[in-house]
Scaffold this motif. Structure first.
Motif, short mmCIF file in Angstrom:
data_model
loop_
_atom_site.label_atom_id
_atom_site.label_comp_id
_atom_site.label_asym_id
_atom_site.label_seq_id
_atom_site.Cartn_x
_atom_site.Cartn_y
_atom_site.Cartn_z
N ASP A 281 0.83 -1.21 0.00
CA ASP A 281 0.00 0.00 0.00
C ASP A 281 0.87 1.26 0.00
O ASP A 281 0.55 2.24 -0.68
CB ASP A 281 -0.92 0.01 1.22
CG ASP A 281 -2.07 -0.97 1.08
OD1 ASP A 281 -2.30 -1.47 -0.04
OD2 ASP A 281 -2.74 -1.25 2.10
N LEU A 282 1.94 1.20 0.75
CA LEU A 282 2.84 2.36 0.82
C LEU A 282 3.47 2.64 -0.54
O LEU A 282 3.56 3.80 -0.97
CB LEU A 282 3.92 2.11 1.87
CG LEU A 282 4.68 3.35 2.37
CD1 LEU A 282 3.75 4.31 3.07
CD2 LEU A 282 5.81 2.93 3.31
N GLU A 283 3.86 1.60 -1.25
CA GLU A 283 4.44 1.76 -2.58
C GLU A 283 3.42 2.32 -3.56
O GLU A 283 3.73 3.17 -4.39
CB GLU A 283 4.97 0.42 -3.07
CG GLU A 283 5.69 0.51 -4.42
CD GLU A 283 6.16 -0.83 -4.93
OE1 GLU A 283 7.03 -0.85 -5.82
OE2 GLU A 283 5.65 -1.87 -4.46
N SER A 309 -6.60 1.33 -8.82
CA SER A 309 -7.79 2.05 -8.37
C SER A 309 -8.37 1.41 -7.11
O SER A 309 -8.74 2.12 -6.16
CB SER A 309 -8.83 2.07 -9.49
OG SER A 309 -10.01 2.72 -9.06
N ARG A 310 -8.42 0.08 -7.09
CA ARG A 310 -8.95 -0.61 -5.91
C ARG A 310 -8.04 -0.38 -4.70
O ARG A 310 -8.53 -0.16 -3.58
CB ARG A 310 -9.10 -2.10 -6.20
CG ARG A 310 -10.26 -2.45 -7.11
CD ARG A 310 -10.55 -3.95 -7.11
NE ARG A 310 -9.42 -4.71 -7.64
CZ ARG A 310 -9.29 -5.00 -8.94
NH1 ARG A 310 -10.19 -4.57 -9.82
NH2 ARG A 310 -8.26 -5.71 -9.36
N ARG A 311 -6.74 -0.42 -4.93
CA ARG A 311 -5.82 -0.18 -3.83
C ARG A 311 -5.98 1.22 -3.26
O ARG A 311 -6.02 1.42 -2.05
CB ARG A 311 -4.37 -0.37 -4.29
CG ARG A 311 -3.94 -1.80 -4.50
CD ARG A 311 -2.43 -1.84 -4.72
NE ARG A 311 -1.96 -3.15 -5.13
CZ ARG A 311 -0.67 -3.43 -5.36
NH1 ARG A 311 0.23 -2.46 -5.25
NH2 ARG A 311 -0.30 -4.64 -5.72
N LEU A 312 -6.07 2.21 -4.17
CA LEU A 312 -6.19 3.60 -3.72
C LEU A 312 -7.49 3.82 -2.95
O LEU A 312 -7.56 4.60 -2.00
CB LEU A 312 -6.11 4.55 -4.91
CG LEU A 312 -4.73 4.66 -5.59
CD1 LEU A 312 -4.81 5.57 -6.81
CD2 LEU A 312 -3.69 5.20 -4.61
N GLU A 313 -8.55 3.13 -3.36
CA GLU A 313 -9.83 3.24 -2.66
C GLU A 313 -9.68 2.73 -1.22
O GLU A 313 -10.17 3.35 -0.27
CB GLU A 313 -10.89 2.45 -3.39
CG GLU A 313 -12.29 2.59 -2.76
CD GLU A 313 -13.34 1.82 -3.55
OE1 GLU A 313 -14.49 1.78 -3.07
OE2 GLU A 313 -13.00 1.26 -4.61
#
Length: 344
Positions: A281-283, A309-313
Motif C-alpha cells: 500500500d505504501l508503494e 484504483s482498488r488499492r487507492l480506494e
C-alpha cells in the motif's frame, strides 16, 4: 637524460634493463622534473607515445617518441597503470604501443606512476579528493568566522573567488570516487563527518551520481548555510529520487522545520504510520503521489489501472479522505513526505 633513455631502450638484458629503468626514474625524481618532462623522458625511453592524465584536471599529456606533444589521435593503450597518492587513485599513465607490450613496459609504468604521484604531491595544492575532516568542518561550521573559513578553503585548494557548493552524502561507496564522478575536472574535496559524508564541489552533475547514493545539494553561496541546506535536502531523498537539490524543494523545505512531536500528532501523518505496516500500500501511495495520475502510477507499478484504483480506494479509507480528489492528493503527499522526515 635523453641519451640515457636511448641507451636503455636498446638493452638486451632484461634484468639489467629493469635495474636501469629504476635508476632512470630515481634520477628524474631527484631532479624534481614536472609532469610534461616526465612524459617526454618516458616517451623517449619507451619509443612510443606515452600519456599522463590526472583525474582532478581531466587533461591528458601525450608525448611522442621525439619528445614533442603527440599530434596523432589517441590510440588504445597497450599498457596502463594507476597513479596513487594517499591510497587514492588520482590519475593514470599509459603507453600507446602499436606492437605487443615490451617486457619492461609494466615496470616502466609503475615507476612513471610513482614519479607522477611525487610530482603532484610536491606541486599540487589539492593533491587528493579526500581531505582533513577538521578543515572541512571548519569550512561548513556556522561557528567559523569568515577569515578562518577562507583560510581553510585556501588550504583545501579552492581559489578565493571560486564558489563552493556543499553536498551531504550517504553511501557505501568511497567518498573520493563519488566526488571525482560528480565534479570531474574541477576542484573537489570530501570528508566523512559522523554518519554523513561531506563533498565540497565547485560544480556538480546530477546525472553522474552512481546508483545507491543518497545526496542532498545545498544552494547557498555561504558554505555553512549550504551545509544546512544539503542536510535538509538529504532528508527528503527516497529510492525513487535519491539526489535532491535544496533549491528544488521550494516550500516543501518548510516541512523539515516542523517539530517531530507536532508532526506525529497530526492525523494524516499518524494514518501514514499505520499504512507503513503494509509495504504494498505504501508503494502504491508513493507512486500515485509521485505521478498524480492513476494510470501513470499503474505504469510505474507495472499493474493494471483497475488494480491500482482498488488499492487507492482502500488506502483512502485508511487515511480517512478521498485520494482521487485534488485536496486528497495534496494531503497524502504532504503526510507521506512528513512521515519520511520522521523516519530519517
Amino acid at each position: 637524460m635523453e641519451a640515457l633513455a636511448v641507451r636503455l631502450s636498446h638493452l638486451d638484458s632484461q634484468a639489467e634493463g629493469a635495474i636501469r629503468v629504476v635508476m632512470f626514474y630515481d634520477t628524474l625524481m631527484r631532479r624534481r622534473v614536472d609532469l610534461p618532462a616526465l612524459a617526454r623522458a618516458s616517451a623517449v625511453l619507451a619509443e612510443c607515445v606515452t600519456g599522463i592524465r590526472l583525474h582532478s584536471t581531466g587533461r591528458a599529456i601525450r608525448v611522442s617518441p621525439d619528445g614533442r606533444e603527440a599530434s596523432t589521435p589517441p590510440s588504445p593503450a597497450s599498457t596502463t597503470a594507476s597513479i596513487t597518492l594517499d591510497e587514492e587513485e588520482i590519475g593514470t599513465v599509459w603507453l600507446e604501443r602499436s606492437s605487443a607490450p615490451g617486457s619492461l613496459d609494466e615496470l616502466m609504468l609503475d615507476r612513471l606512476a610513482l614519479a607522477a604521484a611525487a610530482v603532484v604531491e610536491r606541486y599540487g595544492p589539492a593533491r587528493t579528493t579526500m581531505a582533513d575532516p577538521a578543515l572541512v568542518e571548519l569550512v561548513i561550521s556556522s561557528d567559523s568566522d569568515e577569515a578562518a573559513r577562507a583560510r581553510a578553503l585556501r588550504l583545501l585548494g579552492f581559489a578565493a573567488d571560486l564558489p563552493v557548493r556543499v553536498i551531504a552524502v550517504r553511501s557505501q561507496l568511497p567518498l573520493d570516487k563519488i566526488g571525482c564522478l560528480v565534479c570531474p575536472g574541477r576542484p573537489v574535496k570530501a570528508a566523512p563527518l559522523a554518519d554523513v559524508g561531506v563533498i565540497l564541489a565547485t560544480r556538480e552533475d546530477l546525472a553522474r551520481f552512481p546508483a545507491g547514493v543518497r545526496a542532498g545539494i545545498g544552494a547557498a553561496e555561504s558554505p555553512d548555510r549550504s551545509w544546512r541546506e544539503a542536510r535538509t535536502a538529504l532528508r527528503f531523498t527516497t529510492p525513487r529520487e535519491p539526489v535532491i537539490r535544496y533549491a528544488d524543494l521550494g516550500a516543501l523545505a518548510l516541512l523539515a522545520e516542523i517539530p517531530q512531536d507536532t508532526a506525529r500528532e497530526n492525523t494524516d501523518v499518524a494514518a501514514i504510520v499505520r499504512l507503513a505496516d503494509n509495504p504494498e500500500d505504501l508503494e502504491t501511495l508513493d507512486a500515485y503521489c509521485a505521478t498524480g495520475s492513476l494510470r501513470r502510477a499503474a505504469d510505474l507499478l507495472h499493474l493494471h489501472h483497475s488494480s491500482v484504483s482498488r488499492r487507492l480506494e482502500q488506502i483512502g479509507k485508511t487515511l480517512g479522505f478521498e485520494l482521487t480528489q485534488p485536496t486528497g492528493l495534496v494531503r497524502a503527499g504532504l503526510a507521506l513526505t512528513t512521515w519520511r522526515l520522521l523516519d530519517d
